[in-house]
Scaffold this motif. Structure first.
Motif, PDB file in Angstrom:
ATOM      1  N   MET A 190       0.825  -1.200   0.000  1.00 38.45           N
ATOM      2  CA  MET A 190       0.000   0.000   0.000  1.00 38.45           C
ATOM      3  C   MET A 190       0.866   1.259   0.000  1.00 38.45           C
ATOM      4  SD  MET A 190      -2.838  -1.381   2.751  1.00 38.45           S
ATOM      5  CE  MET A 190      -3.550   0.244   3.087  1.00 38.45           C
ATOM      6  N   THR A 191       1.923   1.244   0.793  1.00 40.99           N
ATOM      7  CA  THR A 191       2.827   2.397   0.849  1.00 40.99           C
ATOM      8  C   THR A 191       3.448   2.657  -0.511  1.00 40.99           C
ATOM      9  OG1 THR A 191       3.332   2.072   3.195  1.00 40.99           O
ATOM     10  CG2 THR A 191       4.968   3.260   1.877  1.00 40.99           C
ATOM     11  N   GLN A 192       3.976   1.605  -1.122  1.00 38.68           N
ATOM     12  CA  GLN A 192       4.610   1.758  -2.432  1.00 38.68           C
ATOM     13  C   GLN A 192       3.609   2.273  -3.458  1.00 38.68           C
ATOM     14  OE1 GLN A 192       7.648  -1.144  -3.764  1.00 38.68           O
ATOM     15  NE2 GLN A 192       6.291  -1.532  -5.492  1.00 38.68           N
ATOM     16  N   ALA A 193       2.367   1.799  -3.384  1.00 42.92           N
ATOM     17  CA  ALA A 193       1.346   2.212  -4.351  1.00 42.92           C
ATOM     18  C   ALA A 193       0.993   3.684  -4.197  1.00 42.92           C
ATOM     19  CB  ALA A 193       0.098   1.345  -4.190  1.00 42.92           C
ATOM     20  N   PHE A 229       2.189   2.905   5.935  1.00 43.76           N
ATOM     21  CA  PHE A 229       0.961   2.564   6.633  1.00 43.76           C
ATOM     22  C   PHE A 229       1.288   1.880   7.958  1.00 43.76           C
ATOM     23  CE2 PHE A 229      -0.788   3.428   2.515  1.00 43.76           C
ATOM     24  CZ  PHE A 229      -2.040   3.966   2.813  1.00 43.76           C
ATOM     25  N   GLU A 230       0.700   2.393   9.014  1.00 43.96           N
ATOM     26  CA  GLU A 230       0.984   1.919  10.357  1.00 43.96           C
ATOM     27  C   GLU A 230       0.081   0.736  10.715  1.00 43.96           C
ATOM     28  OE1 GLU A 230       0.505   5.274  12.893  1.00 43.96           O
ATOM     29  OE2 GLU A 230       2.192   6.376  12.024  1.00 43.96           O
ATOM     30  N   PRO A 231       0.427   0.009  11.776  1.00 48.31           N
ATOM     31  CA  PRO A 231      -0.458  -1.084  12.222  1.00 48.31           C
ATOM     32  C   PRO A 231      -1.871  -0.577  12.490  1.00 48.31           C
ATOM     33  CG  PRO A 231       1.650  -1.181  13.357  1.00 48.31           C
ATOM     34  CD  PRO A 231       1.646   0.109  12.594  1.00 48.31           C
ATOM     35  N   ILE A 232      -2.831  -1.453  12.328  1.00 47.42           N
ATOM     36  CA  ILE A 232      -4.220  -1.074  12.548  1.00 47.42           C
ATOM     37  C   ILE A 232      -4.463  -0.796  14.022  1.00 47.42           C
ATOM     38  CG2 ILE A 232      -6.575  -1.999  12.608  1.00 47.42           C
ATOM     39  CD1 ILE A 232      -6.147  -3.177   9.925  1.00 47.42           C
ATOM     40  N   ALA A 233      -5.096   0.333  14.296  1.00 47.74           N
ATOM     41  CA  ALA A 233      -5.456   0.669  15.668  1.00 47.74           C
ATOM     42  C   ALA A 233      -6.579  -0.253  16.133  1.00 47.74           C
ATOM     43  CB  ALA A 233      -5.907   2.128  15.741  1.00 47.74           C
ATOM     44  N   ASP A 234      -6.433  -0.797  17.336  1.00 56.35           N
ATOM     45  CA  ASP A 234      -7.421  -1.738  17.873  1.00 56.35           C
ATOM     46  C   ASP A 234      -7.585  -1.434  19.353  1.00 56.35           C
ATOM     47  OD1 ASP A 234      -9.141  -3.815  18.314  1.00 56.35           O
ATOM     48  OD2 ASP A 234      -7.580  -5.361  18.329  1.00 56.35           O
ATOM     49  N   TYR A 235      -8.615  -0.673  19.688  1.00 55.23           N
ATOM     50  CA  TYR A 235      -8.793  -0.200  21.054  1.00 55.23           C
ATOM     51  C   TYR A 235      -9.843  -1.017  21.799  1.00 55.23           C
ATOM     52  CZ  TYR A 235      -6.284   3.744  19.077  1.00 55.23           C
ATOM     53  OH  TYR A 235      -5.349   4.528  18.449  1.00 55.23           O
ATOM     54  N   ASP A 236      -9.637  -1.165  23.080  1.00 50.76           N
ATOM     55  CA  ASP A 236     -10.534  -1.909  23.945  1.00 50.76           C
ATOM     56  C   ASP A 236     -11.854  -1.154  24.096  1.00 50.76           C
ATOM     57  OD1 ASP A 236     -11.808  -3.377  25.868  1.00 50.76           O
ATOM     58  OD2 ASP A 236     -10.272  -3.134  27.410  1.00 50.76           O
TER      59      ASP A 236
END
Length: 268
Positions: free
Chosen positions: A37-40, A62-69
């Motif tokens: 995705m970054t390269q694209a 692109f950073e890791p997906i945020a996953d909040y409690d």
């Protein structure tokens, strides 16, 4: 149909801890997918736009997906406002003016939201079913006005992409440079980025230059700026030093020492 705007609501929260790639809750996303995705996105930048040389995190990675409690939020559904998406950001230069680009991607299994007065300028539907919302807007803090331009794409495979470009100069937060008044990307260019195939959750991952691991250091921010030229010179230093050592004249390396950063050229 256009719905009237509702009263704005504000949610404040803080999160401690790190996010990781390859979260089984989001099987469509991985470190390899983030690299593709970054390269694209970098490749989709217009030829007249340069990506400012910066840390990987500020170079449209692109950073890791945020996953909040969800239990940390006061109301059911609040966590969904912030969880489930991956974002990339970077600073751009066009015609001598600095601005920003942020791209946010998430799998989207909900209906396309209704049009709300003031939330978008127009809505278009493409022949393949893609729904595009566009908006030119601004906000003002302490008398300083910042311009923003946004395209939201609801793609037919169930992906939502939000591409936003603004006129803020974030290249050196210590300076506090005022916005330039020039947004580096047009609505058409943002649309082209938001609809590229590799951003789709269902798109096959095409091998790309691997992402660099994030790193950090305690610093007061007063050190010299690392330019591309400085990093290139430091990258060459180990091999140059090796070649200059007489004791190494009879030794042959089985591979180049290589870059200290192992970082691909992200110029636009």
């Amino acid at each position: 149909m256009v719905e009237p705007p509702s009263d704005p609501e504000r949610v404040n929260f803080a999160v401690v801890g790190s996010q990781e790639y390859d979260n089984p809750k989001y099987p469509w996303f991985s470190r390899a997918k983030a690299a593709a995705m970054t390269q694209a996105v970098v490749s989709a930048l217009p030829d007249s736009v340069d990506l400012v040389f910066a840390s990987p995190r500020e170079s449209l990675e692109f950073e890791p997906i945020a996953d909040y409690d969800a239990s940390a939020f006061p109301r059911e559904g609040d966590a969904d406002l912030f969880s489930g998406s991956t974002a990339a950001r970077g600073s751009l230069i066009r015609d001598g003016h600095v601005g920003t680009l942020t791209v946010d991607v998430r799998a989207w299994d909900r209906p396309v939201p209704p049009c709300v007065a003031g939330a978008l300028d127009r809505r278009d539907t493409l022949p393949d079913g893609t729904v595009l919302d566009s908006l030119d807007s601004w906000f003002e803090i302490n008398g300083v006005r910042t311009l923003e331009r946004t395209v939201v794409a609801y793609l037919p495979d169930g992906t939502r992409v939000v591409a936003t470009s603004g006129d803020a100069d974030n290249t050196d937060p210590r300076v506090g440079t005022k916005p330039s008044g020039h947004i580096p990307l047009t609505l058409d260019e943002l649309t082209a980025i938001a609809t590229i195939m590799p951003l789709r959750a269902t798109a096959q991952v095409v091998p790309a230059v691997p992402l660099m691991p994030s790193c950090g250091a305690d610093t007061d921010g007063n050190g010299p700026e690392l330019t591309r030229e400085t990093v290139d010179r430091l990258d060459r230093a180990p091999e140059a030093r090796w070649a200059d050592m007489p004791s190494n004249s009879d030794l042959t390396l089985d591979r180049p020492i290589g870059s200290l950063t192992d970082r691909s050229d992200h110029s636009g």
